[in-house]
Write a protein that holds these residues in place. Structure first.
Motif, PDB file in Angstrom:
ATOM      1  N   GLU A  48      31.204  19.181   1.661  1.00 60.32           N
ATOM      2  CA  GLU A  48      32.061  20.345   1.888  1.00 60.32           C
ATOM      3  C   GLU A  48      32.636  20.866   0.572  1.00 60.32           C
ATOM      4  OE1 GLU A  48      35.116  19.787   4.759  1.00 60.32           O
ATOM      5  OE2 GLU A  48      33.740  19.177   6.355  1.00 60.32           O
TER       6      GLU A  48
ATOM      7  N   THR B  79      30.112  22.829  -1.151  1.00 57.57           N
ATOM      8  CA  THR B  79      29.927  24.103  -0.453  1.00 57.57           C
ATOM      9  C   THR B  79      30.986  25.113  -0.881  1.00 57.57           C
ATOM     10  OG1 THR B  79      28.959  22.965   1.460  1.00 57.57           O
ATOM     11  CG2 THR B  79      29.799  25.193   1.819  1.00 57.57           C
ATOM     12  N   HIS B  80      32.242  24.683  -0.892  1.00 58.61           N
ATOM     13  CA  HIS B  80      33.323  25.570  -1.354  1.00 58.61           C
ATOM     14  C   HIS B  80      33.052  26.063  -2.775  1.00 58.61           C
ATOM     15  CE1 HIS B  80      36.373  25.229   1.820  1.00 58.61           C
ATOM     16  NE2 HIS B  80      36.143  23.925   1.888  1.00 58.61           N
ATOM     17  N   ARG B  81      32.729  25.143  -3.648  1.00 57.41           N
ATOM     18  CA  ARG B  81      32.599  25.467  -5.065  1.00 57.41           C
ATOM     19  C   ARG B  81      31.356  26.298  -5.362  1.00 57.41           C
ATOM     20  NH1 ARG B  81      36.740  26.069  -7.567  1.00 57.41           N
ATOM     21  NH2 ARG B  81      35.800  25.559  -9.581  1.00 57.41           N
TER      22      ARG B  81
ATOM     23  N   TYR C 184      27.193  30.739   1.450  1.00 55.73           N
ATOM     24  CA  TYR C 184      28.255  30.119   2.237  1.00 55.73           C
ATOM     25  C   TYR C 184      29.546  30.936   2.284  1.00 55.73           C
ATOM     26  CZ  TYR C 184      25.184  26.105   2.457  1.00 55.73           C
ATOM     27  OH  TYR C 184      24.105  25.285   2.708  1.00 55.73           O
TER      28      TYR C 184
ATOM     29  N   VAL D   4      33.547  29.654   4.129  1.00 57.34           N
ATOM     30  CA  VAL D   4      34.756  29.290   3.383  1.00 57.34           C
ATOM     31  C   VAL D   4      35.898  30.213   3.763  1.00 57.34           C
ATOM     32  CG1 VAL D   4      33.371  28.379   1.486  1.00 57.34           C
ATOM     33  CG2 VAL D   4      34.222  30.732   1.373  1.00 57.34           C
TER      34      VAL D   4
ATOM     35  N   THR E  51      39.510  29.718  -0.679  1.00 54.39           N
ATOM     36  CA  THR E  51      38.326  29.683  -1.551  1.00 54.39           C
ATOM     37  C   THR E  51      38.010  31.072  -2.081  1.00 54.39           C
ATOM     38  OG1 THR E  51      37.460  27.851  -0.239  1.00 54.39           O
ATOM     39  CG2 THR E  51      35.912  28.992  -1.703  1.00 54.39           C
TER      40      THR E  51
ATOM     41  N   TRP F 133      44.198  26.109  -3.019  1.00 60.76           N
ATOM     42  CA  TRP F 133      42.893  25.821  -2.417  1.00 60.76           C
ATOM     43  C   TRP F 133      42.702  24.314  -2.218  1.00 60.76           C
ATOM     44  CZ3 TRP F 133      38.987  23.135  -5.173  1.00 60.76           C
ATOM     45  CH2 TRP F 133      37.839  22.902  -4.426  1.00 60.76           C
TER      46      TRP F 133
ATOM     47  N   VAL G  86      42.150  22.070   1.371  1.00 59.93           N
ATOM     48  CA  VAL G  86      41.029  21.165   1.632  1.00 59.93           C
ATOM     49  C   VAL G  86      41.549  19.779   2.005  1.00 59.93           C
ATOM     50  CG1 VAL G  86      39.051  19.993   0.574  1.00 59.93           C
ATOM     51  CG2 VAL G  86      39.427  22.440   0.154  1.00 59.93           C
TER      52      VAL G  86
ATOM     53  N   SER H   3      37.047  21.176   6.377  1.00 55.65           N
ATOM     54  CA  SER H   3      37.729  22.181   5.561  1.00 55.65           C
ATOM     55  C   SER H   3      36.988  23.509   5.572  1.00 55.65           C
ATOM     56  CB  SER H   3      37.862  21.685   4.122  1.00 55.65           C
ATOM     57  OG  SER H   3      36.582  21.517   3.528  1.00 55.65           O
ATOM     58  N   LEU H   4      35.854  23.572   6.235  1.00 56.96           N
ATOM     59  CA  LEU H   4      35.048  24.792   6.303  1.00 56.96           C
ATOM     60  C   LEU H   4      35.326  25.535   7.602  1.00 56.96           C
ATOM     61  CD1 LEU H   4      31.637  23.355   5.038  1.00 56.96           C
ATOM     62  CD2 LEU H   4      33.296  24.679   3.713  1.00 56.96           C
TER      63      LEU H   4
END
Length: 331
Positions: A127, A130-132, A195, A199, A203, A305, A309, A319-320
């Motif tokens: 996750e 994915t955010h980053r 993604y 988010v 994010t 942020w 998370v 967190s998504l």
């Protein structure tokens, strides 16, 4: 990149126009909360980066689009001023490198890097990646807007940092490309912006603050302060990320992105604080307060942020966002 699913009436109206389902941009800016605000900003800003599939490039400079973007930016800036305070009006330019170091030292944001190093599950680390991905797949691009707005030593210093970010002209060494290796290890979608729908507003805000500073010449000092804060707080967290990923079985390809930042950013820290920011404020002393504001905003937004998370994980939830399948209709 496909247009995302809307999150409120303003983003819905904007996406409908860009997608050819409506003719007029919204004449209002009554956002349905942070998700609507930050998706609207992200959609507007992306027109200045790689754009949206099927959307004419001329929208980037459309007067109505700029009016909407300006309204969203004013709301975001008001939030930033409440969060970290407005730029100081009187700052001794000679104090800026030390003031940057003090801002970094005082940062007591959530311990996300420590959690990832020692406690995160494989799915939680996935996750995080994915955010980053929203930023790292265009890493360095927002800060590069400042290059033509500088001169002299400050410009040379920024180019020195950015050259490393772009792999010194070697595509596989670009940090954007190295991050794809990490994503590949997690079996994530490598497409740019894949993604965005997954988010949340925190994010998107991390990315929007860079675009807000980078795309405005009047905020050139803030984007330099933002970059300095990033470079000065990068090395140790990236060491933690690399070690956490190795704990979970990550191979050298998976950790290469983080290992690269441990070494590169230890050097960039000094260049950013002294050669870049120090030189810039000597040339433009009136911009010193704006530069420090940019650094404070960078760390504060990242802390919000990270907190969001960790809060989700503490509740044993993702967190998504759930991947939406139906658009929010403009009302």
């Amino acid at each position: 990149m496909q247009l995302p699913v809307a999150r409120g009436r303003v983003s819905a109206a904007l996406i409908d126009v860009l997608g050819g389902r409506a003719e007029k941009l919204p004449a209002f800016a009554r956002f349905d909360g942070d998700e609507d605000l930050h998706l609207t900003l992200f959609v507007c800003y992306e027109l200045a980066y790689r754009g949206w599939d099927g959307v004419d490039d001329s929208w980037e400079w459309d007067p109505g689009m700029l009016r909407l973007r300006t309204a969203a930016e004013k709301r975001f800036l008001a939030f930033l001023y409440d969060l970290v305070g407005p730029p100081e009006t009187r700052v001794d330019p000679a104090s800026v490198p030390d003031r940057l170091a003090a801002i970094v030292a005082a940062d007591d944001g959530p311990g996300l890097s420590g959690y990832l190093r020692g406690r995160a599950t494989l799915e939680q680390f996935r996750e995080f990646v994915t955010h980053r991905s929203i930023y790292h797949l265009r890493e360095a691009d927002p800060h590069s807007w400042a290059i033509p707005r500088l001169g002299g030593r400050a410009k040379a210093a920024l180019i020195e940092i950015q050259a490393d970010e772009y792999g010194n002209g070697v595509e596989p060494r670009m940090h954007q490309e190295l991050f794809k290796q990490t994503m590949r290890w997690f079996d994530l979608d490598l497409r740019y912006g894949a993604y965005v729908d997954s988010v949340g507003a925190p994010t998107l805000a991390v990315n929007n603050v860079m675009s807000l500073f980078g795309l405005h010449r009047s905020r050139r000092a803030a984007i330099l302060g933002h970059l300095a804060a990033y470079e000065m707080t990068s090395s140790l967290p990236n060491r933690s990320y690399a070690n956490g990923l190795r704990r979970l079985g990550g191979d050298p390809d998976a950790t290469a992105f983080y290992d690269e930042h441990v070494e590169a950013d230890a050097v960039h820290e000094q260049i950013a604080a002294h050669d870049l920011c120090g030189s810039f404020v000597r040339a433009e002393p009136a911009q010193a307060g704006e530069l420090l504001f940019g650094a404070r905003a960078a760390l504060a937004i990242d802390s919000l942020w990270a907190g969001s998370v960790l809060d989700a994980w503490s509740r044993e939830t993702s967190s998504l966002r759930p991947r939406a399948v139906e658009p929010v209709l403009a009302g």
